[in-house]
Design a protein around this motif. Structure first.
Motif, PDB file in Angstrom:
ATOM      1  N   ASN A   1     -22.346 -12.930 -62.382  1.00 51.20           N
ATOM      2  CA  ASN A   1     -22.803 -14.127 -61.671  1.00 51.20           C
ATOM      3  C   ASN A   1     -24.303 -14.343 -61.767  1.00 51.20           C
ATOM      4  O   ASN A   1     -24.823 -15.335 -61.245  1.00 51.20           O
ATOM      5  CB  ASN A   1     -22.407 -14.034 -60.190  1.00 51.20           C
TER       6      ASN A   1
ATOM      7  N   ASP B   1     -15.814  -6.608 -64.053  1.00 47.48           N
ATOM      8  CA  ASP B   1     -16.664  -6.078 -62.987  1.00 47.48           C
ATOM      9  C   ASP B   1     -17.112  -4.638 -63.267  1.00 47.48           C
ATOM     10  O   ASP B   1     -17.486  -3.918 -62.352  1.00 47.48           O
ATOM     11  CB  ASP B   1     -15.935  -6.143 -61.644  1.00 47.48           C
TER      12      ASP B   1
ATOM     13  N   ASP C   1     -21.152  -8.422 -59.006  1.00 46.68           N
ATOM     14  CA  ASP C   1     -22.099  -9.542 -59.084  1.00 46.68           C
ATOM     15  C   ASP C   1     -22.722  -9.728 -60.464  1.00 46.68           C
ATOM     16  O   ASP C   1     -23.409 -10.723 -60.695  1.00 46.68           O
ATOM     17  CB  ASP C   1     -23.227  -9.336 -58.062  1.00 46.68           C
TER      18      ASP C   1
END
Length: 289
Positions: free
Chosen positions: A106, A98, A103
């Motif tokens: 993703n 991360d 996000d």
């Protein structure tokens, strides 16, 4: 052999770690960490253990490992006995899944990369043209800053997401059965440093935060963080100084004291030691870009 949790120092003005390991031999013990990791061997030979896999490493060896996979690189006796003609030398990259935000992994563009990251739970030994291309990019990174360094990492991600030139190392059974001990001691220590680096932090004070005596804390910190507490604290302060120097409303003296240095001479000395230039020269390089 019990694996220990392990952390490398990270500059506060960097989103991921590029670390050069150079010395008579590689000192890291059998360990694991929350980061994904590339290990590129520039010089040295020996055995590497990744999970339950034991292999041999030499110059240009490149391994990519996932989070929490225990591993160790053990140099050949000629290095351990300090008889090698050249020092052991490796480049290490650490990043979390991360580090670009929760996000990022993703988004559609990272579909293939996510598959590689999943395979990295077992460790990947890169080979062929893939290894040569990535090695070149990694070797460029210590001299790069900011977006240039990040751009090289993205190029590495792109190569990793399309390659089949790798060998899986640890067995699925090992990955499924490995249990690690995790505590919040690291978070307590690093969190306290980040909140208080702009003032004096005594060894007694930081040792108390970790619920340890001073001697035990010093030994623990050096073993787990690879540097002394003072060296780590200085790295954090200089990283923050780089951020402040990019803001033209502060002069060098103000930056020094705002980062926790008690005198300008020490600030200049430590800055030059870590960045290979004075604070004033660093600010000039920012103005050129």
């Amino acid at each position: 052999m019990k694996a220990v949790e392990f952390h490398l120092p990270q500059d506060v003005d960097k989103s991921f770690i590029v670390f050069r390991e150079k010395g008579d031999f590689f000192p890291a013990p059998w360990h694991y960490h929350a980061h994904f990791e590339f290990v590129l061997v520039n010089k040295s030979t020996g055995k590497r253990m990744v999970g339950d896999h034991i292999g041999y490493f030499e110059e240009d060896d490149l391994v990519f490992m996932g989070s929490l996979l225990p591993h160790v690189w053990v140099n050949d006796p000629v290095y351990l006995e300090r008889q090698a003609e050249e020092q052991a030398d490796a480049l290490v990259i650490h990043f979390t899944d991360d580090f670009l935000g929760e996000d990022f992994m993703n988004i559609p563009e990272t579909d293939n990369l996510r598959k590689v990251l999943a395979l990295a739970d077992r460790g990947l030994a890169l080979r062929g043209d893939t290894r040569a291309r990535i090695n070149k990019l990694i070797r460029e990174m210590p001299a790069l800053n900011g977006l240039q360094r990040l751009a090289n990492l993205f190029l590495i991600f792109d190569i990793m997401s399309t390659t089949s030139e790798y060998d899986l190392l640890a067995s699925p059974r090992f990955v499924q059965n490995f249990h690690y001990d995790s505590s919040d001691r690291f978070k307590k220590i690093t969190g306290y440093i980040m909140q208080n680096f702009d003032r004096d932090i005594s060894l007694t004070e930081i040792a108390a935060v970790s619920s340890m005596g001073v001697t035990a804390f010093c030994n623990f910190f050096k073993e787990q963080f690879r540097v002394t507490f003072v060296e780590y604290l200085t790295t954090v302060r200089i990283g923050h100084a780089c951020k402040l120097l990019s803001q033209n409303d502060r002069n060098v003296v103000e930056v020094a004291y705002e980062c926790g240095f008690n005198n300008l001479a020490n600030f200049n000395r430590q800055f030059k030691k870590l960045k290979c230039m004075t604070p004033s020269d660093y600010r000039k390089t920012l103005a050129i870009r």
